[in-house]
Design an enzyme around this catalytic site. Structure first.
Site, mmCIF file in Angstrom:
data_model
loop_
_atom_site.group_PDB
_atom_site.id
_atom_site.type_symbol
_atom_site.label_atom_id
_atom_site.label_comp_id
_atom_site.label_asym_id
_atom_site.label_seq_id
_atom_site.Cartn_x
_atom_site.Cartn_y
_atom_site.Cartn_z
ATOM 1 C CB THR A 40 -0.923 -0.008 1.235
ATOM 2 O OG1 THR A 40 -1.653 -1.238 1.236
ATOM 3 C CG2 THR A 40 -1.892 1.150 1.208
ATOM 4 C CG HIS A 43 -0.468 0.301 -4.574
ATOM 5 N ND1 HIS A 43 -0.290 0.039 -5.913
ATOM 6 C CD2 HIS A 43 -0.779 -0.882 -4.011
ATOM 7 C CE1 HIS A 43 -0.479 -1.254 -6.132
ATOM 8 N NE2 HIS A 43 -0.774 -1.843 -4.991
ATOM 9 C CG HIS A 61 -0.230 1.124 7.190
ATOM 10 N ND1 HIS A 61 0.099 1.541 5.922
ATOM 11 C CD2 HIS A 61 -0.346 -0.209 7.130
ATOM 12 C CE1 HIS A 61 0.166 0.486 5.131
ATOM 13 N NE2 HIS A 61 -0.088 -0.587 5.834
ATOM 14 C CB CYS A 91 -18.190 5.873 10.010
ATOM 15 S SG CYS A 91 -19.573 4.732 9.749
ATOM 16 C CB CYS A 94 -21.863 2.585 7.889
ATOM 17 S SG CYS A 94 -20.601 1.350 8.230
HETATM 18 ZN ZN LIG Z 1 0.274 -2.481 5.024
HETATM 19 ZN ZN LIG Z 2 -18.987 2.422 9.489
#
Ligand SMILES: [Zn+2]
Ligand SMILES: [Zn+2]
Length: 342
Positions: A40, A43, A61, A91, A94
């Site tokens: 990632t 990318h 991360h 969040c 959701c």
């Molecule tokens: Zn990663």
């Molecule tokens: Zn959510």
């Protein structure tokens, strides 16, 4: 403090950035020790995720570190605690979050992608994302907890059991970690990998490895399983060849777990699902129980074998350029500085 900033495609800068006096009320400040680089991050570096990051962006991360300070609402985490970060920000509202699946929240934010990452001297993260590690686990190995948690999640969703035959397509860091976790569960593992250096590493770790460019994978798996086929197949290549072969390998009612992130739709032999009543399962990141399992299991695995290179933070731009080239790198770690003990 110093930080590594992503500016634009292929452009990074190591420079001083301002730091607030204290972390926000519900956050903790981690003195970063080690941070792993992954696909990632590459990318982002290649400019393929510019729609998700706000530049200049602090990358990273997969970090370990020591709590340096806590926000005023944080009571349960003390300064000096060593730990890792589960870099998800769901969040909370959701349908996925309401179903208890906050790791695949419809509006999931990834700490280190949508928010600043760990390639800086101090990293402020929400307190809920911090998980302590035991004294026996080194900060260096702890930087591999995040990818190990991915593997724990994949194997759990694959419902791998002792004695089963498992095929892992792709022996990069995640593929190898999946193989280690599946083997730990008592499964017989076959890895498929086209990179010769990765084949050699997996062999060194005692795995049964096939290079599908030189050995026909399907008859190989059939021979190894008395013509039954694999109980579980993990697709970790994110390549069309992996998607094509994955349906040919499972036994009747066998399971395929798609781990690789396919940017484009690919050809999949659906007739095979009908003929063998196959099951297909997606697996994305991890849940908290996968992270705690990864922390519990870490000492049981030869994590050192995966770490091919360590760069210090000021040299992080070189680490990215190195990873972007063709080489035998497996897991590259960035160390904050030479004062960091393993
Ligand atoms: Zn990663
Ligand atoms: Zn959510």
């Amino acid at each position: 403090m110093n930080a590594l900033l992503y500016l634009s495609e292929g452009k990074l800068e190591y420079k001083k950035i301002p730091v607030s006096d204290t972390p926000e009320a519900d956050s903790i400040r981690l003195k970063v020790a080690y941070c792993g680089l992954c696909g990632t991050d590459m990318h982002i570096y290649r400019g393929q995720m510019d729609s998700r990051v706000t530049t200049p962006h602090v990358l990273g991360h997969e970090a370990s570190g020591v709590v340096e300070a806590v926000g005023r609402n944080v009571n349960e985490i003390s300064v000096g605690r060593r730990g890792v970060v589960m870099p998800l920000r769901p969040c909370g509202e959701c349908p996925a979050c309401e179903d208890g699946l906050s790791h695949i929240c419809h509006r999931l934010k990834f700490i280190g992608i949508e928010t600043p990452g760990a390639l800086q001297e101090y990293w402020d993260v929400p307190a809920y994302s911090f998980l302590p590690i035991p004294e026996t686990l080194s900060l260096k190995h702890a930087a591999l907890i995040e990818p190990l948690a991915v593997a724990c999640h994949d194997v759990r969703l694959g419902d791998v059991r002792a004695g089963q035959n498992v095929v892992v397509l792709g022996a990069g860091p995640i593929g190898l970690l999946i193989a280690m976790v599946a083997k730990h569960k008592g499964a017989n593992v076959i890895l498929s990998e086209i990179s010769e250096s990765r084949v050699q590493l997996a062999k060194k770790l005692g795995f049964d490895v096939v290079n599908p460019r030189t050995t026909d994978l399907i008859p190989y798996v059939n021979d190894k399983t008395n013509q039954v086929g694999a109980d579980v197949v993990f697709e970790v290549t994110a390549h069309s060849s992996g998607a094509e072969v994955m349906t040919a390998l499972p036994r009747c009612r066998g399971r395929i777990v798609v781990v690789g992130i396919f940017a484009e739709p690919v050809k999949v032999d659906l007739k095979r699902f009908f003929r063998r009543e196959l099951q297909l399962c997606g697996a994305r990141v991890y849940e908290r129980e996968d992270f705690t399992q990864a922390i519990r299991l870490a000492d049981a695995f030869p994590l050192d074998a995966l770490i091919t290179d360590v760069f210090d933070l000021p040299q992080a731009p070189e680490a990215f350029a190195y990873l972007a080239g063709a080489n035998r790198a497996m897991k590259v770690l960035i160390r904050r500085d030479e004062t960091i003990k393993e």
